[in-house]
Enzyme design. Structure first.
Site, PDB file in Angstrom:
ATOM      1  N   CYS A   4      -6.839  -5.453  -7.106  1.00 51.87           N
ATOM      2  CA  CYS A   4      -6.487  -4.991  -5.761  1.00 51.87           C
ATOM      3  C   CYS A   4      -5.993  -6.139  -4.880  1.00 51.87           C
ATOM      4  CB  CYS A   4      -7.659  -4.261  -5.120  1.00 51.87           C
ATOM      5  SG  CYS A   4      -9.169  -5.224  -5.028  1.00 51.87           S
ATOM      6  N   HIS A   5      -6.195  -7.374  -5.312  1.00 45.93           N
ATOM      7  CA  HIS A   5      -5.667  -8.505  -4.540  1.00 45.93           C
ATOM      8  C   HIS A   5      -4.139  -8.539  -4.570  1.00 45.93           C
ATOM      9  CE1 HIS A   5      -5.949 -10.152  -8.646  1.00 45.93           C
ATOM     10  NE2 HIS A   5      -4.964 -10.974  -8.288  1.00 45.93           N
TER      11      HIS A   5
ATOM     12  N   TYR B 104       0.845  -1.200   0.000  1.00 44.59           N
ATOM     13  CA  TYR B 104       0.000   0.000   0.000  1.00 44.59           C
ATOM     14  C   TYR B 104       0.879   1.249   0.000  1.00 44.59           C
ATOM     15  CZ  TYR B 104      -3.886  -3.091   1.238  1.00 44.59           C
ATOM     16  OH  TYR B 104      -4.829  -4.085   1.238  1.00 44.59           O
TER      17      TYR B 104
ATOM     18  N   GLU C 229      -1.378 -17.001  -9.229  1.00 43.52           N
ATOM     19  CA  GLU C 229      -0.558 -16.105 -10.042  1.00 43.52           C
ATOM     20  C   GLU C 229       0.931 -16.377  -9.831  1.00 43.52           C
ATOM     21  OE1 GLU C 229      -1.624 -11.988  -9.576  1.00 43.52           O
ATOM     22  OE2 GLU C 229      -3.658 -12.325 -10.332  1.00 43.52           O
TER      23      GLU C 229
ATOM     24  N   ASN D  47     -13.170  -0.708  -4.859  1.00 47.04           N
ATOM     25  CA  ASN D  47     -13.088  -1.330  -6.176  1.00 47.04           C
ATOM     26  C   ASN D  47     -14.224  -2.335  -6.378  1.00 47.04           C
ATOM     27  OD1 ASN D  47     -12.287  -2.648  -8.545  1.00 47.04           O
ATOM     28  ND2 ASN D  47     -10.745  -3.866  -7.487  1.00 47.04           N
TER      29      ASN D  47
END
Length: 184
Positions: free
Chosen positions: A154-155, A123, A181, A146
């Protein structure tokens, strides 16, 4: 607007307009998924365990809009989103409608879209990237606002120490997405 007020039209008569949002609920490996489309593109991708709660969330996010359920119209979008959850390397190539946010939220969301699949950012680092060195909390608030999960990833935002928290759809979903991912 709640689901009881949602109007349902025949698929051939549905055309998303500025006042209409077409939506559908499907399944993914991380739970129910709601996809919604405006005349510009996907304006919401929401996750949850309860379909009614997803519909209510959509209504709260888009007050004054006519919500029209049409699974046939969003079949391809739902399939692409479910594929992305399973195989993030495939990407999520669809138009997004990110108009429904403040100018700052839109800046945060654009920066999030630039984070590559498999990468994360803190962040604080994202706030610095936006020229707001003390804006980590504001970035977290923009992430929470979001409505387009995965499309605005945003993850991929984590705490300074790398721990996970603050994902609107649950930390376990965030962990699952990041693990998939990272395996790319």
């Amino acid at each position: 607007m709640n689901l009881m007020q949602t109007q349902i039209a025949a698929p051939a008569t549905i055309h998303a307009t500025l006042d209409t949002i077409v939506y559908a609920i499907g399944q993914s490996a991380i739970g129910n998924i709601l996809a919604a489309r405006s005349d510009i593109g996907i304006c919401a991708i929401l996750f949850g365990s309860d379909s009614d709660a997803l519909g209510q969330d959509l209504g709260h996010r888009f007050p004054g809009k006519m919500l029209v359920e049409d699974k046939a119209a969003l079949r391809d979008d739902l399939a692409a989103i479910a594929r992305f959850v399973e195989t993030p390397a495939a990407g999520l190539d669809m138009p997004f409608d990110m108009r429904h946010g403040t100018p700052f939220q839109q800046r945060v969301w654009a920066a999030l879209r630039a984070i590559p699949c498999g990468a994360t950012i803190t962040y604080t680092a994202l706030a610095r990237r936006l020229g707001q060195p003390s804006g980590a909390r504001a970035v977290a608030t923009a992430c929470a606002g979001n409505a387009i999960a995965l499309g605005i990833p945003c993850h991929r935002v984590v705490h300074t120490d790398g721990t996970l928290s603050g994902y609107r759809w649950g930390v376990e979903r965030k962990r699952t997405l990041l693990d998939k991912e990272a395996a790319i």
